[in-house]
Design a protein around this motif. Sequence first.
Motif, PDB file in Angstrom:
ATOM      1  N   TRP A  12       1.028  -1.101  -0.083  1.00 57.21           N
ATOM      2  CA  TRP A  12       0.121   0.166  -0.146  1.00 57.21           C
ATOM      3  C   TRP A  12       0.690   1.237  -0.133  1.00 57.21           C
ATOM      4  O   TRP A  12       0.257   2.323   0.011  1.00 57.21           O
ATOM      5  CB  TRP A  12      -1.011   0.062   1.236  1.00 57.21           C
ATOM      6  CG  TRP A  12      -0.322  -0.195   2.624  1.00 57.21           C
ATOM      7  CD1 TRP A  12      -0.056   0.815   3.253  1.00 57.21           C
ATOM      8  CD2 TRP A  12      -0.195  -1.396   3.322  1.00 57.21           C
ATOM      9  NE1 TRP A  12       0.429   0.369   4.529  1.00 57.21           N
ATOM     10  CE2 TRP A  12       0.488  -1.127   4.621  1.00 57.21           C
ATOM     11  CE3 TRP A  12      -0.660  -2.655   3.051  1.00 57.21           C
ATOM     12  CZ2 TRP A  12       0.596  -1.989   5.512  1.00 57.21           C
ATOM     13  CZ3 TRP A  12      -0.264  -3.879   4.042  1.00 57.21           C
ATOM     14  CH2 TRP A  12       0.212  -3.491   5.071  1.00 57.21           C
ATOM     15  N   CYS A  83      -4.667  -4.484  -5.803  1.00 58.18           N
ATOM     16  CA  CYS A  83      -4.391  -3.820  -4.479  1.00 58.18           C
ATOM     17  C   CYS A  83      -5.693  -2.453  -4.437  1.00 58.18           C
ATOM     18  O   CYS A  83      -6.182  -2.222  -3.115  1.00 58.18           O
ATOM     19  CB  CYS A  83      -3.089  -3.157  -4.448  1.00 58.18           C
ATOM     20  SG  CYS A  83      -1.741  -4.529  -4.415  1.00 58.18           S
ATOM     21  N   ARG A  84      -5.815  -1.901  -5.384  1.00 57.72           N
ATOM     22  CA  ARG A  84      -6.774  -0.569  -5.459  1.00 57.72           C
ATOM     23  C   ARG A  84      -8.145  -1.222  -4.963  1.00 57.72           C
ATOM     24  O   ARG A  84      -8.697  -0.733  -4.198  1.00 57.72           O
ATOM     25  CB  ARG A  84      -6.825   0.163  -6.845  1.00 57.72           C
ATOM     26  CG  ARG A  84      -5.636   0.843  -7.026  1.00 57.72           C
ATOM     27  CD  ARG A  84      -5.933   1.998  -8.091  1.00 57.72           C
ATOM     28  NE  ARG A  84      -6.314   1.203  -9.431  1.00 57.72           N
ATOM     29  CZ  ARG A  84      -5.325   0.963 -10.139  1.00 57.72           C
ATOM     30  NH1 ARG A  84      -4.014   0.930  -9.799  1.00 57.72           N
ATOM     31  NH2 ARG A  84      -5.629   0.227 -11.404  1.00 57.72           N
ATOM     32  N   ASN A  87      -7.969  -2.179  -1.335  1.00 59.01           N
ATOM     33  CA  ASN A  87      -8.087  -0.923  -0.446  1.00 59.01           C
ATOM     34  C   ASN A  87      -9.422  -0.131  -0.646  1.00 59.01           C
ATOM     35  O   ASN A  87      -9.815   0.583   0.047  1.00 59.01           O
ATOM     36  CB  ASN A  87      -7.221   0.192  -1.199  1.00 59.01           C
ATOM     37  CG  ASN A  87      -5.626  -0.389  -0.504  1.00 59.01           C
ATOM     38  OD1 ASN A  87      -5.601  -1.139   0.293  1.00 59.01           O
ATOM     39  ND2 ASN A  87      -4.707  -0.013  -1.395  1.00 59.01           N
ATOM     40  N   SER A  88     -10.432  -0.273  -1.518  1.00 56.99           N
ATOM     41  CA  SER A  88     -11.665   0.186  -1.993  1.00 56.99           C
ATOM     42  C   SER A  88     -12.702  -0.373  -0.731  1.00 56.99           C
ATOM     43  O   SER A  88     -13.772   0.144  -0.374  1.00 56.99           O
ATOM     44  CB  SER A  88     -12.378   0.094  -3.174  1.00 56.99           C
ATOM     45  OG  SER A  88     -12.603  -1.327  -3.526  1.00 56.99           O
ATOM     46  N   ASP A  91     -12.338  -1.764   5.952  1.00 56.09           N
ATOM     47  CA  ASP A  91     -10.998  -2.267   6.997  1.00 56.09           C
ATOM     48  C   ASP A  91     -11.193  -3.621   7.145  1.00 56.09           C
ATOM     49  O   ASP A  91     -10.397  -4.406   7.124  1.00 56.09           O
ATOM     50  CB  ASP A  91     -11.008  -1.440   8.037  1.00 56.09           C
ATOM     51  CG  ASP A  91     -10.351  -0.055   7.925  1.00 56.09           C
ATOM     52  OD1 ASP A  91      -9.943   0.134   6.820  1.00 56.09           O
ATOM     53  OD2 ASP A  91     -10.252   0.790   8.786  1.00 56.09           O
ATOM     54  N   GLY A  94     -11.404  -5.901   3.980  1.00 56.80           N
ATOM     55  CA  GLY A  94      -9.892  -6.027   3.277  1.00 56.80           C
ATOM     56  C   GLY A  94      -9.136  -6.993   4.302  1.00 56.80           C
ATOM     57  O   GLY A  94      -8.393  -7.829   3.942  1.00 56.80           O
TER      58      GLY A  94
END
Length: 151
Positions: A12, A83-84, A87-88, A91, A94
């Motif tokens: 990240w 990864c994007r 990250n969307s 928490d 993810g």
Amino acid sequence: MAKINLREYYYWYTEDTFVEVSDEVSIALGADKKYEKNHARRMRRNKTYSLEAEVDIETTDFSEPIDDPQMYLEWKEKMCSLCRALNSLSDIQGRRIEAHFLLNKKRKEIAESEGVAKSVLNRSIERGLQKMKMFLKNPKNRGVKCSTSVP
């Protein structure tokens, strides 16, 4: 004291971030990086995938195809997109998806460590995967390019 670049250890971090750590931490991070590289090589050689391969994200080979520069760039773009998408998510989702698919933890083990029922965890992971699919299918999100460089 050793100086390390967090970008090399954590996906990240998109820019170089240098921190000083003790020699023991530096050695441990180096050993972990070597272990991950060897694990990726074993997965690539043995074609090891999830047994729950119903979703394309689950069958993604996370090892680096370093033989061909074009393949490397395509792999790098794919990893940036994943990864994007990861990250969307929230928490919790993810963290659960990362633990299950990237760290190869069993769902029962994750549920026990978080103190939730396995059915709650399964539902959370499935919803997270659906959100990631929607994120990746959105043309607006596909156009974003990562900065990549061939080593």
